[in-house]
Enzyme design. Structure first.
Site, PDB file in Angstrom:
ATOM      1  N   LYS A 185      43.103-127.296 -57.073  1.00  0.00           N
ATOM      2  CA  LYS A 185      42.394-126.178 -56.420  1.00  0.00           C
ATOM      3  C   LYS A 185      41.560-126.542 -55.179  1.00  0.00           C
ATOM      4  O   LYS A 185      41.702-126.288 -54.082  1.00  0.00           O
ATOM      5  CB  LYS A 185      41.688-125.291 -57.421  1.00  0.00           C
ATOM      6  CG  LYS A 185      41.155-123.947 -56.705  1.00  0.00           C
ATOM      7  CD  LYS A 185      40.537-123.131 -57.707  1.00  0.00           C
ATOM      8  CE  LYS A 185      40.147-121.855 -56.806  1.00  0.00           C
ATOM      9  NZ  LYS A 185      39.811-120.583 -57.773  1.00  0.00           N
ATOM     10  N   GLU A 191      40.172-136.812 -61.818  1.00  0.00           N
ATOM     11  CA  GLU A 191      41.489-137.347 -62.484  1.00  0.00           C
ATOM     12  C   GLU A 191      42.639-137.138 -61.729  1.00  0.00           C
ATOM     13  O   GLU A 191      43.334-138.261 -61.732  1.00  0.00           O
ATOM     14  CB  GLU A 191      41.709-136.407 -63.836  1.00  0.00           C
ATOM     15  CG  GLU A 191      40.512-136.447 -64.612  1.00  0.00           C
ATOM     16  CD  GLU A 191      39.352-135.327 -64.721  1.00  0.00           C
ATOM     17  OE1 GLU A 191      39.014-134.784 -65.664  1.00  0.00           O
ATOM     18  OE2 GLU A 191      39.404-134.847 -63.590  1.00  0.00           O
ATOM     19  N   GLY A 244      41.999-121.388 -61.817  1.00  0.00           N
ATOM     20  CA  GLY A 244      43.102-122.632 -62.279  1.00  0.00           C
ATOM     21  C   GLY A 244      43.893-122.087 -63.218  1.00  0.00           C
ATOM     22  O   GLY A 244      45.272-122.341 -63.229  1.00  0.00           O
ATOM     23  N   ARG A 245      43.300-121.460 -64.335  1.00  0.00           N
ATOM     24  CA  ARG A 245      44.169-121.185 -65.648  1.00  0.00           C
ATOM     25  C   ARG A 245      44.983-119.962 -65.360  1.00  0.00           C
ATOM     26  O   ARG A 245      45.815-119.577 -66.085  1.00  0.00           O
ATOM     27  CB  ARG A 245      43.175-121.123 -66.677  1.00  0.00           C
ATOM     28  CG  ARG A 245      42.199-119.890 -66.489  1.00  0.00           C
ATOM     29  CD  ARG A 245      41.099-120.104 -67.699  1.00  0.00           C
ATOM     30  NE  ARG A 245      39.784-119.277 -67.621  1.00  0.00           N
ATOM     31  CZ  ARG A 245      38.879-119.706 -66.740  1.00  0.00           C
ATOM     32  NH1 ARG A 245      38.970-120.619 -66.087  1.00  0.00           N
ATOM     33  NH2 ARG A 245      37.815-118.903 -66.837  1.00  0.00           N
ATOM     34  N   GLU A 330      38.400-121.215 -72.264  1.00  0.00           N
ATOM     35  CA  GLU A 330      37.813-121.590 -71.054  1.00  0.00           C
ATOM     36  C   GLU A 330      37.274-120.099 -70.548  1.00  0.00           C
ATOM     37  O   GLU A 330      36.295-120.152 -69.967  1.00  0.00           O
ATOM     38  CB  GLU A 330      38.670-122.284 -70.021  1.00  0.00           C
ATOM     39  CG  GLU A 330      37.871-122.695 -68.819  1.00  0.00           C
ATOM     40  CD  GLU A 330      38.820-123.857 -68.184  1.00  0.00           C
ATOM     41  OE1 GLU A 330      38.413-125.132 -68.191  1.00  0.00           O
ATOM     42  OE2 GLU A 330      39.553-123.385 -67.347  1.00  0.00           O
ATOM     43  N   HIS A 361      54.192-127.374 -92.498  1.00  0.00           N
ATOM     44  CA  HIS A 361      54.150-128.715 -93.064  1.00  0.00           C
ATOM     45  C   HIS A 361      52.650-129.288 -92.651  1.00  0.00           C
ATOM     46  O   HIS A 361      52.495-130.607 -92.935  1.00  0.00           O
ATOM     47  CB  HIS A 361      55.408-129.558 -93.113  1.00  0.00           C
ATOM     48  CG  HIS A 361      56.511-128.898 -93.520  1.00  0.00           C
ATOM     49  ND1 HIS A 361      56.825-129.120 -94.779  1.00  0.00           N
ATOM     50  CD2 HIS A 361      57.415-127.860 -92.998  1.00  0.00           C
ATOM     51  CE1 HIS A 361      58.091-128.565 -95.168  1.00  0.00           C
ATOM     52  NE2 HIS A 361      58.308-127.728 -94.182  1.00  0.00           N
ATOM     53  N   LYS A 489      31.610-132.210 -65.403  1.00  0.00           N
ATOM     54  CA  LYS A 489      32.243-132.855 -64.303  1.00  0.00           C
ATOM     55  C   LYS A 489      30.883-133.816 -63.320  1.00  0.00           C
ATOM     56  O   LYS A 489      31.111-134.825 -62.879  1.00  0.00           O
ATOM     57  CB  LYS A 489      32.890-132.183 -63.323  1.00  0.00           C
ATOM     58  CG  LYS A 489      34.255-131.659 -63.786  1.00  0.00           C
ATOM     59  CD  LYS A 489      34.913-130.638 -62.608  1.00  0.00           C
ATOM     60  CE  LYS A 489      36.162-130.261 -63.332  1.00  0.00           C
ATOM     61  NZ  LYS A 489      36.693-129.228 -62.374  1.00  0.00           N
TER      62      LYS A 489
END
Length: 521
Positions: A185, A191, A244-245, A330, A361, A489
């Site tokens: 964005k 990263e 962003g999400r 978030e 399981h 951050k």
């Protein structure tokens, strides 16, 4: 303080309508004695396993009115200030609208034309998508769900700053035929940019003369992308009003169009738009996102369940729980309301899960007989897309059986009747029976898709978006900021400089200072 949805913000426990809602929840039915199925944008949402009663329904609608839900929803859809702490809209619904703003329509068409061009030219046979968080989970979920079908382009993802991620993403690819999509964005995400540097190093070492010719940028900061070297014709924009999400519906969806096809990309938008219309117009009692939100608030804030399990009985939805984990946690991981006061009820459940039947399981034992338990969202497709009907029948049977066991449980008498057939020793029978008791009454929702298609997946994801929004309104918190993430951050940037040998800029706790020193030396 900016007005939040133009409402007066009060702590929830000071709202009389909350007292009535909280009183009715424990009194409501919790064992699915009445069928309650809502149809929404081709999905069937069975809420029979959530708390329900006529009195609770009345209390819930009164609570929504007291929290000014109608005005909040109107603000969301009209692009008003739904994110007051950043003084922004949260206008992701505009991205999938059939009549979007001109800027949205223009970028959508550019994405479609670019995807078709890349597919028709055949110059690039592989894509490496570099992003993280909201710039990664949506495309990753969709590409995995639909299996790279429909085009000749294969796609890989690199998100984690761990060097193994980007190294694995490019391994075995032809640098000359690989397109690098960098999605960020702000185009400052540490990263993402560091992984992009490694990808372009790989292109250079592979003999690509001009690596930036292979760059496609997706960003809300086109100037930053241009400074990085992205060409204008290879830069696709979204906007500050898109979190962003919530950005899959914007140009972040470009990898979907490339890897699966333009029809799939548009199908996601159509499905999400259909759910938007349902959320905007359906009566509250028959509104799937609203009712999911009310169930979530009842489970978290009244019944004190600390988590929500996502059990998708479709192996293609292996990344759905991760996608929803970010969307929900978030957004709702907040302990302060919009007035800046501490929340007076628990908010923001932990979201976790795994595709069924693997989940059975792994952790279903805890769901059935653990001391805490968790509400479960079961998600299944009525029809499969493979030619193995026996497999699908077993999948459906497992999904329905696990849900019924959570709802109905098994009391001591039923367990004892079983164990008496296993042993003639009365004491041993009673001892074994105690281990076989299931409490039951554990809440769940069953969401049935006709089939897994881009349309139904788009509707499913939009339904969860609106559920999260509605929970934010009820709790009086902002689901569109993420200051905890931002703080981490900032700290990481400073520690990174110290690990490179710079003098400490701040004072650390003794443990952090110790490990900075050890890892630096």
């Amino acid at each position: 303080m900016p007005a939040a949805f133009s409402t007066e913000i009060r702590p929830l426990t000071e709202v009389p309508e909350w007292d009535e809602f909280a009183k009715q929840v424990p009194l409501a039915d919790r064992r699915a004695s009445s069928l309650r199925v809502i149809k929404a944008a081709s999905l069937s949402v069975d809420l029979s396993g959530q708390v329900q009663s006529p009195e609770l329904e009345v209390a819930a609608e009164a609570l929504l009115k007291a929290r000014h839900f109608e005005q909040a929803r109107k603000t969301l859809f009209e692009g008003g200030i739904a994110n007051p702490t950043e003084h922004r809209a949260a206008w992701h619904t505009a991205l999938r609208s059939g009549e979007p703003p001109a800027e949205v329509a223009r970028e959508r068409q550019r994405v479609i034309e670019f995807a078709r061009k890349v597919q028709s030219e055949g110059r690039f046979t592989s894509v490496v998508h570099i992003g993280i968080g909201g710039s990664d989970w949506g495309p990753r979920l969709c590409v995995r769900a639909f299996g790279n079908t429909g085009t000749r382009i294969r796609i890989r993802f690199a998100s984690n700053i761990d060097g193994h991620a980007v190294q694995g993403a490019v391994a075995g690819l032809d640098p000359h035929k690989t397109l690098i999509i960098v999605s960020s964005k702000t185009f400052t995400t540490t990263e993402t940019l560091r992984n992009a540097e490694r990808a372009f190093d790989w292109l250079r070492k592979g003999g690509v003369e001009n690596p930036k010719d292979h760059l496609v940028a997706v960003t809300a900061s086109p100037k930053a992308a241009a400074a990085y070297g992205a060409k204008p014709e290879h830069t696709f924009q979204f906007w500050d009003y898109v979190g962003g999400r919530y950005s899959l519906w914007a140009a972040i969806g470009l990898p979907v169009a490339l890897a699966i096809g333009v029809d799939a990309y548009e199908g996601l938008l159509f499905g999400a738009e259909a759910m938007d219309k349902h959320f905007a117009t359906a009566p509250l009692a028959d509104n799937a996102p609203v009712q999911l939100a009310l169930a979530g608030v009842a489970n978290r804030s009244v019944l004190n369940y600390g988590s929500l399990n996502i059990a998708a009985y479709d192996a293609r939805l292996v990344f759905l729980s991760s996608y929803l984990q970010q969307l929900d946690m978030e957004s709702l991981g907040k302990s302060v309301d919009l007035a800046g006061n501490p929340s007076t009820v628990p908010t923001g459940a932990v979201v976790w899960g795994m595709a069924g039947t693997d989940a059975q399981h792994t952790f279903f034992q805890w769901l059935h007989q653990g001391t805490d338990g968790a509400p479960v969202d079961f998600i299944v497709c009525r029809e499969a897309d493979h030619p193995h009907p026996e497999h699908h029948r077993l999948l459906l049977a497992n999904c329905l059986a696990q849900r019924e066991a959570l709802l109905q449980g098994k009391d001591f008498d039923a367990a004892l009747a079983e164990t008496k057939r296993m042993t003639k020793d009365p004491e041993e029978a009673e001892w074994l029976a105690r281990h076989r008791v299931h409490p039951g009454g554990r809440p769940s929702t069953l969401i049935v898709l006709p089939r897994l298609t881009p349309y139904t997946l788009g509707a499913l994801l939009a339904m969860y978006e609106h559920k999260v929004f509605t929970q934010g309104v009820l709790w009086g918190i902002n689901p569109f900021d993420q200051w905890g993430v931002e703080y981490g951050k900032v700290l990481a940037a400073g520690i990174g400089r110290e690990l490179d040998g710079e003098a400490p800029g701040t004072t650390h706790d003794v443990s952090t200072a110790h490990w900075i020193n050890v890892l630096r030396t």
